[in-house]
Design a protein around this motif. Sequence first.
Motif, PDB file in Angstrom:
ATOM      1  N   PHE A 178      84.820  -2.489   3.658  1.00 47.18           N
ATOM      2  CA  PHE A 178      83.629  -2.058   3.256  1.00 47.18           C
ATOM      3  C   PHE A 178      82.541  -2.091   3.859  1.00 47.18           C
ATOM      4  O   PHE A 178      81.552  -1.083   4.429  1.00 47.18           O
ATOM      5  N   VAL A 179      82.202  -3.264   4.488  1.00 52.57           N
ATOM      6  CA  VAL A 179      81.222  -3.817   5.501  1.00 52.57           C
ATOM      7  C   VAL A 179      81.285  -2.579   6.797  1.00 52.57           C
ATOM      8  O   VAL A 179      80.132  -1.927   7.101  1.00 52.57           O
ATOM      9  N   MET A 180      82.391  -2.697   7.293  1.00 52.15           N
ATOM     10  CA  MET A 180      82.806  -1.770   8.574  1.00 52.15           C
ATOM     11  C   MET A 180      82.424  -0.281   7.989  1.00 52.15           C
ATOM     12  O   MET A 180      81.863   0.441   9.007  1.00 52.15           O
ATOM     13  N   LEU A 181      82.853  -0.042   7.118  1.00 45.78           N
ATOM     14  CA  LEU A 181      82.852   1.450   6.562  1.00 45.78           C
ATOM     15  C   LEU A 181      81.150   1.810   6.533  1.00 45.78           C
ATOM     16  O   LEU A 181      80.611   2.928   7.013  1.00 45.78           O
ATOM     17  N   ILE A 182      80.481   0.973   5.938  1.00 43.13           N
ATOM     18  CA  ILE A 182      78.786   1.156   5.894  1.00 43.13           C
ATOM     19  C   ILE A 182      78.397   1.049   7.471  1.00 43.13           C
ATOM     20  O   ILE A 182      77.610   1.778   7.630  1.00 43.13           O
ATOM     21  N   ILE A 183      78.816   0.288   8.103  1.00 44.37           N
ATOM     22  CA  ILE A 183      78.206   0.159   9.578  1.00 44.37           C
ATOM     23  C   ILE A 183      78.561   1.534  10.067  1.00 44.37           C
ATOM     24  O   ILE A 183      77.575   2.478  10.855  1.00 44.37           O
ATOM     25  N   VAL A 184      79.808   2.308   9.971  1.00 47.63           N
ATOM     26  CA  VAL A 184      80.119   3.439  10.683  1.00 47.63           C
ATOM     27  C   VAL A 184      79.266   4.725  10.146  1.00 47.63           C
ATOM     28  O   VAL A 184      78.869   5.476  10.687  1.00 47.63           O
ATOM     29  N   SER A 185      79.075   4.585   8.833  1.00 45.67           N
ATOM     30  CA  SER A 185      78.145   5.792   7.981  1.00 45.67           C
ATOM     31  C   SER A 185      76.856   5.447   8.719  1.00 45.67           C
ATOM     32  O   SER A 185      76.119   6.668   8.599  1.00 45.67           O
ATOM     33  N   THR A 186      76.322   4.261   8.991  1.00 44.10           N
ATOM     34  CA  THR A 186      74.856   4.101   9.329  1.00 44.10           C
ATOM     35  C   THR A 186      74.525   4.709  10.657  1.00 44.10           C
ATOM     36  O   THR A 186      73.611   5.162  10.990  1.00 44.10           O
ATOM     37  N   ILE A 187      75.576   4.623  11.531  1.00 39.72           N
ATOM     38  CA  ILE A 187      75.363   5.163  12.776  1.00 39.72           C
ATOM     39  C   ILE A 187      74.874   6.482  13.001  1.00 39.72           C
ATOM     40  O   ILE A 187      73.459   7.019  13.489  1.00 39.72           O
ATOM     41  N   PRO A 188      75.710   7.549  12.618  1.00 36.27           N
ATOM     42  CA  PRO A 188      75.278   8.958  12.673  1.00 36.27           C
ATOM     43  C   PRO A 188      74.148   9.108  11.802  1.00 36.27           C
ATOM     44  O   PRO A 188      73.302  10.137  12.023  1.00 36.27           O
ATOM     45  N   THR A 189      73.825   8.503  10.580  1.00 36.67           N
ATOM     46  CA  THR A 189      72.838   8.493   9.841  1.00 36.67           C
ATOM     47  C   THR A 189      71.411   8.423  10.736  1.00 36.67           C
ATOM     48  O   THR A 189      70.343   9.140  10.730  1.00 36.67           O
ATOM     49  N   GLY A 190      71.483   7.192  11.587  1.00 38.66           N
ATOM     50  CA  GLY A 190      70.300   6.903  12.298  1.00 38.66           C
ATOM     51  C   GLY A 190      70.048   7.671  13.452  1.00 38.66           C
ATOM     52  O   GLY A 190      68.902   8.004  13.662  1.00 38.66           O
ATOM     53  N   ILE A 191      71.116   8.142  13.971  1.00 44.45           N
ATOM     54  CA  ILE A 191      70.875   9.153  15.272  1.00 44.45           C
ATOM     55  C   ILE A 191      70.349  10.480  14.644  1.00 44.45           C
ATOM     56  O   ILE A 191      69.313  11.107  15.050  1.00 44.45           O
ATOM     57  N   LEU A 192      70.809  10.974  13.455  1.00 43.61           N
ATOM     58  CA  LEU A 192      70.288  12.342  13.081  1.00 43.61           C
ATOM     59  C   LEU A 192      68.827  11.935  12.615  1.00 43.61           C
ATOM     60  O   LEU A 192      68.060  12.859  12.647  1.00 43.61           O
ATOM     61  N   GLY A 193      68.322  10.888  12.051  1.00 48.80           N
ATOM     62  CA  GLY A 193      67.166  10.740  11.581  1.00 48.80           C
ATOM     63  C   GLY A 193      66.237  10.797  12.723  1.00 48.80           C
ATOM     64  O   GLY A 193      64.923  11.240  12.345  1.00 48.80           O
ATOM     65  N   VAL A 194      66.536  10.252  13.826  1.00 45.80           N
ATOM     66  CA  VAL A 194      65.586  10.218  15.044  1.00 45.80           C
ATOM     67  C   VAL A 194      65.608  11.546  15.522  1.00 45.80           C
ATOM     68  O   VAL A 194      64.586  12.156  15.989  1.00 45.80           O
ATOM     69  N   VAL A 195      66.842  12.482  15.768  1.00 41.13           N
ATOM     70  CA  VAL A 195      66.843  13.728  16.384  1.00 41.13           C
ATOM     71  C   VAL A 195      66.254  14.831  15.424  1.00 41.13           C
ATOM     72  O   VAL A 195      65.262  15.737  16.173  1.00 41.13           O
ATOM     73  N   LEU A 196      66.270  14.649  14.317  1.00 38.20           N
ATOM     74  CA  LEU A 196      65.658  15.569  13.302  1.00 38.20           C
ATOM     75  C   LEU A 196      64.012  15.136  12.767  1.00 38.20           C
ATOM     76  O   LEU A 196      63.837  16.164  11.943  1.00 38.20           O
ATOM     77  N   GLU A 197      63.428  14.237  13.309  1.00 39.68           N
ATOM     78  CA  GLU A 197      62.234  13.665  12.722  1.00 39.68           C
ATOM     79  C   GLU A 197      61.392  14.895  12.419  1.00 39.68           C
ATOM     80  O   GLU A 197      60.773  15.075  11.545  1.00 39.68           O
ATOM     81  N   LYS A 198      61.389  15.822  13.687  1.00 41.96           N
ATOM     82  CA  LYS A 198      60.088  16.764  13.681  1.00 41.96           C
ATOM     83  C   LYS A 198      60.536  17.581  12.800  1.00 41.96           C
ATOM     84  O   LYS A 198      59.588  18.411  12.200  1.00 41.96           O
ATOM     85  N   ALA A 199      61.660  17.996  12.756  1.00 41.94           N
ATOM     86  CA  ALA A 199      62.133  19.222  11.972  1.00 41.94           C
ATOM     87  C   ALA A 199      62.003  18.804  10.640  1.00 41.94           C
ATOM     88  O   ALA A 199      61.737  19.815   9.602  1.00 41.94           O
ATOM     89  N   ILE A 200      62.150  17.626  10.094  1.00 43.39           N
ATOM     90  CA  ILE A 200      62.191  17.390   8.824  1.00 43.39           C
ATOM     91  C   ILE A 200      60.854  17.248   8.342  1.00 43.39           C
ATOM     92  O   ILE A 200      60.229  17.801   7.448  1.00 43.39           O
ATOM     93  N   GLY A 201      59.903  16.615   9.142  1.00 49.84           N
ATOM     94  CA  GLY A 201      58.656  16.796   9.102  1.00 49.84           C
ATOM     95  C   GLY A 201      57.885  18.364   8.685  1.00 49.84           C
ATOM     96  O   GLY A 201      57.082  18.579   7.759  1.00 49.84           O
ATOM     97  N   ALA A 202      58.329  19.126   9.662  1.00 52.47           N
ATOM     98  CA  ALA A 202      57.767  20.577   9.417  1.00 52.47           C
ATOM     99  C   ALA A 202      58.593  21.086   8.118  1.00 52.47           C
ATOM    100  O   ALA A 202      57.809  21.902   7.366  1.00 52.47           O
ATOM    101  N   ALA A 203      59.643  20.761   7.831  1.00 50.06           N
ATOM    102  CA  ALA A 203      60.298  21.397   6.678  1.00 50.06           C
ATOM    103  C   ALA A 203      59.418  21.106   5.529  1.00 50.06           C
ATOM    104  O   ALA A 203      59.462  21.922   4.435  1.00 50.06           O
TER     105      ALA A 203
END
Length: 291
Positions: free
Chosen positions: A109-134
């Motif tokens: 369960f711990v390892m699955l959460i870590i794996v899920s968190t990685i793409p979430t964090g990357i997308l959060g940084v990459v899409l930050e400006k687009a999310i603010g505009a939306a």
Amino acid sequence: MTLLHAIILGLVQGLAEFLPISSSGHLAILEQILHVKNAGMVFDVMLHFGTLVAIFAAFWGDIKKLVTEGIYIIRDAVINVIIFFKNFNKPVRDKAAYRKIVNSSYRKFVMLIIVSTIPTGILGVVLEKAIGAAASSLIVVGICLLITGGLLLLSDMAGSGTKHPKQVTYREAGIIGIVQGLATFPGISRSGSTITACLLCGFDKSFAVRYSFIMSVPAVLGAVVLQIKDFTALSITGKEMLYYAIGTLVAAVVGYICIKTMLVLVRGKKYKYFAYYCFLAGAFSILWELA
């Protein structure tokens, strides 16, 4: 920011964060229609803290166990590194055995959460400006709410899965993490989209809800930590802090109730009612902007 505004925003955050109707989308609509201006970064952070408290209260046993097993994972990994260097020049018959890192359901369960968190964090940084505009366009918010409605109907059509941590693959965890990252767009429900993704991956229904809410903890904590560094540059009166605290309390209490509600709703195929609501809210949002 008035006391009434703080209570309204806390109520909406608590309701919409855990019910599959998108808290960010509803807050954006409220700001436009009621001219309720979110107090900004501090209040946003405190509202998310309130929903974090709700998650910890609802899943304290799971979270405590996950943290404990996470510490043990780090311990065993360090021991394996030490064993590696000790074994380096030894003959095969004298080499010490390595410890198995993922040796229980909770560790997986711990390892699955870590794996899920990685793409979430990357997308959060990459899409930050687009999310603010939306967030500034109710048309975009409305379209995202319509997408949420479609996802909820899809979740109701998903068959009953049986997967628990040991049966879930890291690939599936990564896909769910991507879905959570995309759900930062206002109008796309984080809980609705991630639970739908879990169900489509064959998760047991109760585990799908647990996974969806618990996997949000590191993502929200990360966002809070990134924003805390700017607190010293803000000037907030004692009265405003009191209002913020009340809004946070409302978000925590209402959020806890909604989590318990979701655990019941997911067992039956009742998402279609939230889907119809999201369709109405999305259409209203688009028409309001056009008008």
